[in-house]
Design an enzyme around this catalytic site. Structure first.
Site, PDB file in Angstrom:
ATOM      1  N   THR A  22       0.912  -1.578   0.482  1.00 47.39           N
ATOM      2  CA  THR A  22       0.306  -0.300   0.065  1.00 47.39           C
ATOM      3  C   THR A  22       0.765   1.328   0.337  1.00 47.39           C
ATOM      4  O   THR A  22       0.741   2.029  -0.726  1.00 47.39           O
ATOM      5  CB  THR A  22      -1.139   0.314   1.273  1.00 47.39           C
ATOM      6  OG1 THR A  22      -1.481  -1.239   1.227  1.00 47.39           O
ATOM      7  CG2 THR A  22      -2.645   0.719   1.025  1.00 47.39           C
ATOM      8  N   ARG A  26       8.186  -2.896   2.521  1.00 45.51           N
ATOM      9  CA  ARG A  26       8.215  -3.098   3.849  1.00 45.51           C
ATOM     10  C   ARG A  26       8.699  -3.817   3.950  1.00 45.51           C
ATOM     11  O   ARG A  26       7.567  -5.340   4.130  1.00 45.51           O
ATOM     12  CB  ARG A  26       6.658  -2.604   4.373  1.00 45.51           C
ATOM     13  CG  ARG A  26       6.982  -1.061   5.233  1.00 45.51           C
ATOM     14  CD  ARG A  26       5.621  -0.889   6.222  1.00 45.51           C
ATOM     15  NE  ARG A  26       5.082   0.656   5.218  1.00 45.51           N
ATOM     16  CZ  ARG A  26       4.004   0.242   5.828  1.00 45.51           C
ATOM     17  NH1 ARG A  26       3.580   0.429   6.778  1.00 45.51           N
ATOM     18  NH2 ARG A  26       3.727   1.999   5.514  1.00 45.51           N
ATOM     19  N   LYS A 130       9.958   3.732   0.842  1.00 44.72           N
ATOM     20  CA  LYS A 130       8.616   4.679  -0.714  1.00 44.72           C
ATOM     21  C   LYS A 130       9.295   5.427  -1.746  1.00 44.72           C
ATOM     22  O   LYS A 130       9.791   6.392  -1.170  1.00 44.72           O
ATOM     23  CB  LYS A 130       7.862   5.578  -0.444  1.00 44.72           C
ATOM     24  CG  LYS A 130       7.423   4.128   1.610  1.00 44.72           C
ATOM     25  CD  LYS A 130       5.859   5.985   2.057  1.00 44.72           C
ATOM     26  CE  LYS A 130       6.616   7.082   2.423  1.00 44.72           C
ATOM     27  NZ  LYS A 130       5.182   7.586   3.129  1.00 44.72           N
ATOM     28  N   ASP A 281       1.930   9.944  13.308  1.00 46.17           N
ATOM     29  CA  ASP A 281       2.889   8.665  13.459  1.00 46.17           C
ATOM     30  C   ASP A 281       4.497   8.729  13.055  1.00 46.17           C
ATOM     31  O   ASP A 281       4.652   9.610  12.915  1.00 46.17           O
ATOM     32  CB  ASP A 281       2.306   7.913  11.926  1.00 46.17           C
ATOM     33  CG  ASP A 281       2.414   7.837  10.336  1.00 46.17           C
ATOM     34  OD1 ASP A 281       2.628   9.474  10.834  1.00 46.17           O
ATOM     35  OD2 ASP A 281       2.269   7.471  10.192  1.00 46.17           O
ATOM     36  N   ASP A 283       6.403   9.008  10.249  1.00 45.19           N
ATOM     37  CA  ASP A 283       6.623   9.414   9.198  1.00 45.19           C
ATOM     38  C   ASP A 283       5.696  11.154   9.330  1.00 45.19           C
ATOM     39  O   ASP A 283       6.066  11.270   8.697  1.00 45.19           O
ATOM     40  CB  ASP A 283       7.143   8.799   7.846  1.00 45.19           C
ATOM     41  CG  ASP A 283       4.971   8.009   7.920  1.00 45.19           C
ATOM     42  OD1 ASP A 283       4.887   8.155   8.357  1.00 45.19           O
ATOM     43  OD2 ASP A 283       5.188   8.296   6.517  1.00 45.19           O
ATOM     44  N   ASP A 285       3.021  11.179   8.316  1.00 44.36           N
ATOM     45  CA  ASP A 285       1.887  11.806   7.983  1.00 44.36           C
ATOM     46  C   ASP A 285       0.159  11.619   8.281  1.00 44.36           C
ATOM     47  O   ASP A 285      -0.444  12.012   7.972  1.00 44.36           O
ATOM     48  CB  ASP A 285       2.266  11.036   6.706  1.00 44.36           C
ATOM     49  CG  ASP A 285       2.359   9.015   6.645  1.00 44.36           C
ATOM     50  OD1 ASP A 285       2.215   9.169   7.794  1.00 44.36           O
ATOM     51  OD2 ASP A 285       2.543   8.422   5.435  1.00 44.36           O
ATOM     52  N   THR A 348      -7.703   2.537  -1.238  1.00 48.21           N
ATOM     53  CA  THR A 348      -6.405   2.368   0.041  1.00 48.21           C
ATOM     54  C   THR A 348      -5.859   3.099  -0.183  1.00 48.21           C
ATOM     55  O   THR A 348      -5.243   2.439  -1.277  1.00 48.21           O
ATOM     56  CB  THR A 348      -6.823   1.631   0.927  1.00 48.21           C
ATOM     57  OG1 THR A 348      -8.498   1.404   1.111  1.00 48.21           O
ATOM     58  CG2 THR A 348      -6.168   1.989   2.151  1.00 48.21           C
ATOM     59  N   GLU A 367      -8.126   9.425   4.550  1.00 52.18           N
ATOM     60  CA  GLU A 367      -8.433   8.125   4.740  1.00 52.18           C
ATOM     61  C   GLU A 367      -9.071   8.193   6.317  1.00 52.18           C
ATOM     62  O   GLU A 367      -8.258   8.548   7.060  1.00 52.18           O
ATOM     63  CB  GLU A 367      -7.024   6.991   4.136  1.00 52.18           C
ATOM     64  CG  GLU A 367      -6.986   7.452   2.932  1.00 52.18           C
ATOM     65  CD  GLU A 367      -5.592   5.733   2.865  1.00 52.18           C
ATOM     66  OE1 GLU A 367      -5.517   5.549   2.622  1.00 52.18           O
ATOM     67  OE2 GLU A 367      -4.520   6.764   3.539  1.00 52.18           O
ATOM     68  N   GLU A 368     -10.211   7.008   6.868  1.00 48.70           N
ATOM     69  CA  GLU A 368     -10.079   5.952   8.074  1.00 48.70           C
ATOM     70  C   GLU A 368      -9.014   6.001   9.185  1.00 48.70           C
ATOM     71  O   GLU A 368      -8.885   6.541  10.218  1.00 48.70           O
ATOM     72  CB  GLU A 368     -11.007   5.072   7.792  1.00 48.70           C
ATOM     73  CG  GLU A 368     -10.648   3.915   7.038  1.00 48.70           C
ATOM     74  CD  GLU A 368      -9.721   3.361   7.625  1.00 48.70           C
ATOM     75  OE1 GLU A 368      -9.400   2.936   8.698  1.00 48.70           O
ATOM     76  OE2 GLU A 368      -8.083   2.668   6.692  1.00 48.70           O
ATOM     77  N   SER A 369      -7.995   5.538   8.063  1.00 43.43           N
ATOM     78  CA  SER A 369      -6.286   5.285   8.963  1.00 43.43           C
ATOM     79  C   SER A 369      -5.692   6.683   9.887  1.00 43.43           C
ATOM     80  O   SER A 369      -4.644   6.552  10.334  1.00 43.43           O
ATOM     81  CB  SER A 369      -5.700   4.520   8.828  1.00 43.43           C
ATOM     82  OG  SER A 369      -5.078   5.301   6.816  1.00 43.43           O
ATOM     83  N   LYS A 380      -0.329  12.633   2.586  1.00 43.71           N
ATOM     84  CA  LYS A 380      -1.544  13.391   4.354  1.00 43.71           C
ATOM     85  C   LYS A 380      -0.519  14.199   5.059  1.00 43.71           C
ATOM     86  O   LYS A 380       0.690  13.269   4.900  1.00 43.71           O
ATOM     87  CB  LYS A 380      -2.141  11.556   4.160  1.00 43.71           C
ATOM     88  CG  LYS A 380      -0.522  10.135   5.117  1.00 43.71           C
ATOM     89  CD  LYS A 380      -2.160   8.863   5.222  1.00 43.71           C
ATOM     90  CE  LYS A 380      -0.988   8.091   5.872  1.00 43.71           C
ATOM     91  NZ  LYS A 380      -0.972   6.802   4.667  1.00 43.71           N
TER      92      LYS A 380
HETATM   93  C1  VG1 Z   1      -2.327   1.724   5.760  1.00 44.24           C
HETATM   94  C2  VG1 Z   1      -3.403   2.576   5.901  1.00 44.24           C
HETATM   95  C3  VG1 Z   1      -3.962   2.841   4.748  1.00 44.24           C
HETATM   96  C4  VG1 Z   1      -2.496   4.261   4.499  1.00 44.24           C
HETATM   97  C5  VG1 Z   1      -1.745   2.880   4.385  1.00 44.24           C
HETATM   98  C6  VG1 Z   1       0.012   3.884   4.785  1.00 44.24           C
HETATM   99  O1  VG1 Z   1      -3.034   0.245   4.633  1.00 44.24           O
HETATM  100  O2  VG1 Z   1      -5.362   1.426   5.968  1.00 44.24           O
HETATM  101  O3  VG1 Z   1      -5.698   3.860   4.482  1.00 44.24           O
HETATM  102  O4  VG1 Z   1      -2.651   4.579   3.527  1.00 44.24           O
HETATM  103  O5  VG1 Z   1      -1.444   2.319   5.860  1.00 44.24           O
HETATM  104  O6  VG1 Z   1      -0.329   4.723   5.503  1.00 44.24           O
HETATM  105  P1  VG1 Z   1      -3.207  -1.444   4.889  1.00 44.24           P
HETATM  106  O7  VG1 Z   1      -3.119  -1.487   3.595  1.00 44.24           O
HETATM  107  O8  VG1 Z   1      -2.402  -1.455   5.511  1.00 44.24           O
HETATM  108  O9  VG1 Z   1      -4.105  -1.178   5.265  1.00 44.24           O
HETATM  109  V1  VG1 Z   1       1.375   5.397   6.367  1.00 44.24           V
HETATM  110  O10 VG1 Z   1       1.108   6.448   7.023  1.00 44.24           O
HETATM  111  O11 VG1 Z   1       2.099   3.653   6.364  1.00 44.24           O
HETATM  112  O12 VG1 Z   1       2.096   6.058   5.117  1.00 44.24           O
HETATM  113 CO    CO Z   2       2.896   7.297   7.999  1.00 48.71          CO
END
Ligand code: VG1
Ligand code: CO
Length: 547
Positions: A22, A26, A130, A281, A283, A285, A348, A367-369, A380
């Site tokens: 995503t 990682r 990334k 968090d 990084d 964002d 997502t 995003e909900e996250s 973000k």
């Molecule tokens: C999670 C979140 C998603 C977000 C991604 C990266 O992905 O659900 O909304 O964009 O992390 O965020 P996943 O595939 O685990 O649901 V970050 O702060 O790691 O750049």
């Molecule tokens: Co992040």
């Protein structure tokens, strides 16, 4: 340093697991420590970037374990591949939104962010790389797929023999034809924030007695938050806590949610609560927003911010549109409807917002996250979201709780929760998804416990700008009363699989706006298990995280 550097071609063998998820590649640190592992991935990115000769590259990270070493490797590869100018944050520190800004401001070809975001750091924990392209946003699927294909056949990379660059001193170095510039990590970002927000209004509000606490979680936002909240906005010293980035984030998950930022939550619910609490968090964002006595769910935050953004200088002319990821609640949709502006639903992952932002179709995305941002960057942006809240509060002079309650009374409330099942065996998780996919066709039109399913599908996104199609982005079960159940597998974990189930129900009744979220969703949660059978198939009795 002299101009006559020797470029070395190093023979390597491909690793077959360098498929970005995503948000970039990682893996556990020991995976990244394998011979040539980061070099292979970075060279693969350069190989599919077209002509990099003389171009600009930004490099930074969240300060986690192994950051310092990979930065030195990345510098050598960038020099050997012919980049003309490499900009690096002091001590290797740059937040994800800061990198996005630097790429755009200085017209770089791209940027490398060394981070695994909210995942824990340390010798046995997580690391990530990334890549962001010239619009400042995460590389789109077309690009990451090409880099992955390249990584599977790569047999050499280019590097130079040179001593490590001292990242602690701001200044320039010359290696061959490449200028290496160590820059202040915070200055450009803070300046951008001053351009967007009314710092005078926020400063005056703080001076009048408004109090805040920001938890940087020992991650990248510490230096940014100190500079912005304490130095430029005059918040009391100590308003920013855990402000020093540590390679292991103090042994914690730098994940701003009710589980890992529980201390901040408890403070805001206590008698000693400041007016406002926030966290970001690894990084930088993501954002978490808590008013005194009131946690703001990220989906609600997006809706409230969109409804109030016009109070802030940069958005005073109104928004062009709002975009959210598919699993994010539909609260923002009601705002878009009222404002008569476009509403977009994307898969997502922030990369999907890039085209909408580039083409001025959306101004605010979320995003909900816990990710929210606007068209000022292509990522973000945690601190931006906090400042947007602060600016709105400074103008409205109401509490967070009053603003959110008023919002619900006006628009209704989308009760919303995410249930995660982490550490599931990958095959078992795939079985859950496959079985559910097989059921989809027969679900539409059926009723379960008195609730009628209108539509059930596997979300496929058709990008309105470049017409690209991204299929299998999560299963949606949509009910005729607006309730939704969404299921997808996480693409950011490093151990086993994580099944995420998102549950949402709309409530317009004024007397039912203050229910407990899990209670308000209890019926739908039971229906979700009947349809998905996640507990039955995995053997898990409860979710491992409820957010
Ligand atoms: C999670 C979140 C998603 C977000 C991604 C990266 O992905 O659900 O909304 O964009 O992390 O965020 P996943 O595939 O685990 O649901 V970050 O702060 O790691 O750049
Ligand atoms: Co992040």
């Amino acid at each position: 340093m002299s101009d006559d550097i020797v470029i070395k071609t190093v023979a390597t063998k491909p690793y077959l697991d360098q498929m970005p998820g995503t948000s970039g590649l990682r893996k556990k640190v020991p995976v990244f420590q394998q011979e040539n592992y980061p070099e292979n991935f970075i060279q693969s990115i350069f190989d599919v970037s077209g002509d990099v000769k003389g171009k600009k590259l930004v490099i930074g990270g969240d300060g986690r374990f192994y950051n310092d070493q990979v930065i030195q490797k990345a510098i050598r590869l960038a020099v050997a591949n012919g980049f003309g100018h490499v900009m690096i944050g002091q001590n290797g520190i740059l937040s994800t939104p800061a990198v996005s800004n630097l790429i755009r401001k200085y017209k770089a070809l791209g940027g490398i962010v060394l981070s695994a975001s909210h995942n824990p750091g340390g010798p046995k924990q997580d690391f990530g790389i990334k890549y962001n392209i010239s619009n400042g946003g995460p590389a789109p699927e077309k690009f990451t797929n090409a880099a992955f294909e390249r990584s599977k056949v790569i047999d050499q990379y280019l590097t130079v023999e040179t001593s490590d660059i001292d990242l602690s001193q701001i200044g320039k170095h010359q290696i061959g034809a490449t200028t290496i510039e160590i820059i202040d990590s915070v200055a450009d970002y803070a300046e951008m924030m001053e351009d967007i927000f009314d710092f005078d209004a926020i400063r005056a509000y703080i001076q009048s007695g408004f109090t805040l606490q920001f938890d940087a979680m020992h991650a990248v936002t510490g230096p940014y938050a100190k500079e912005i909240f304490e130095k430029r906005l005059g918040a009391a010293e100590g308003s920013v806590i855990n402000a020093v980035p540590l390679p292991d984030f103090g042994g914690q998950h730098p994940d701003p949610n009710l589980i890992y930022a529980k201390g901040l939550y408890d403070l805001l619910m206590s008698d000693n609560a400041p007016d406002f609490g926030a966290a970001s968090d690894g990084d930088g964002d993501r954002n978490m927003i808590i008013g005194r006595g009131m946690f703001v769910a990220p989906s609600d935050s997006l809706a409230v911010l969109a409804a109030n953004a016009h109070l802030v200088p940069a958005y005073s002319a109104g928004l062009k549109g709002i975009a959210r990821s598919m699993p994010t609640s539909c609260a923002a949709d009601r705002v878009a409807e009222k404002l008569k502006i476009g509403m977009y639903e994307v898969p997502t992952g922030w990369k999907f917002f890039g085209n909408l932002l580039d083409h001025q179709m959306a101004t605010i995305c979320g995003e909900e996250s816990a990710g929210t941002s606007s068209d000022h960057v292509r990522e973000k942006d945690g601190l931006w979201a906090v400042l947007l809240w602060l600016n709105i509060l400074a103008v409205r002079r109401q509490s967070v709780a009053d603003i959110v309650n008023e919002h619900w009374r006006h628009f209704g409330r989308n009760y919303y929760s995410r249930h995660d099942f982490e550490g599931v065996d990958t095959e078992v998780a795939n079985k859950v998804m496959q079985r559910l996919r097989g059921e989809l066709a027969s679900l539409a039109g059926t009723s379960i416990d008195g609730q009628t399913i209108e539509k059930a599908d596997d979300f496929a996104y058709h990008d309105p700008v470049d017409q690209s199609v991204s299929a299998h982005q999560g299963i949606r079960i949509l009910f005729d009363n607006g309730s939704r159940i969404v299921v997808r597998l996480s693409g950011t974990g490093t151990t086993g699989a994580t099944i995420r189930i998102y549950i949402e129900r709309y409530e317009a009744d004024e007397d039912k706006l203050a229910l407990d979220t899990q209670e308000a969703l209890a019926e739908l949660i039971a229906i979700a298990e009947k349809i998905i059978q996640v507990k039955a198939i995995t053997g898990f009795e409860t979710p491992t995280a409820i957010i």
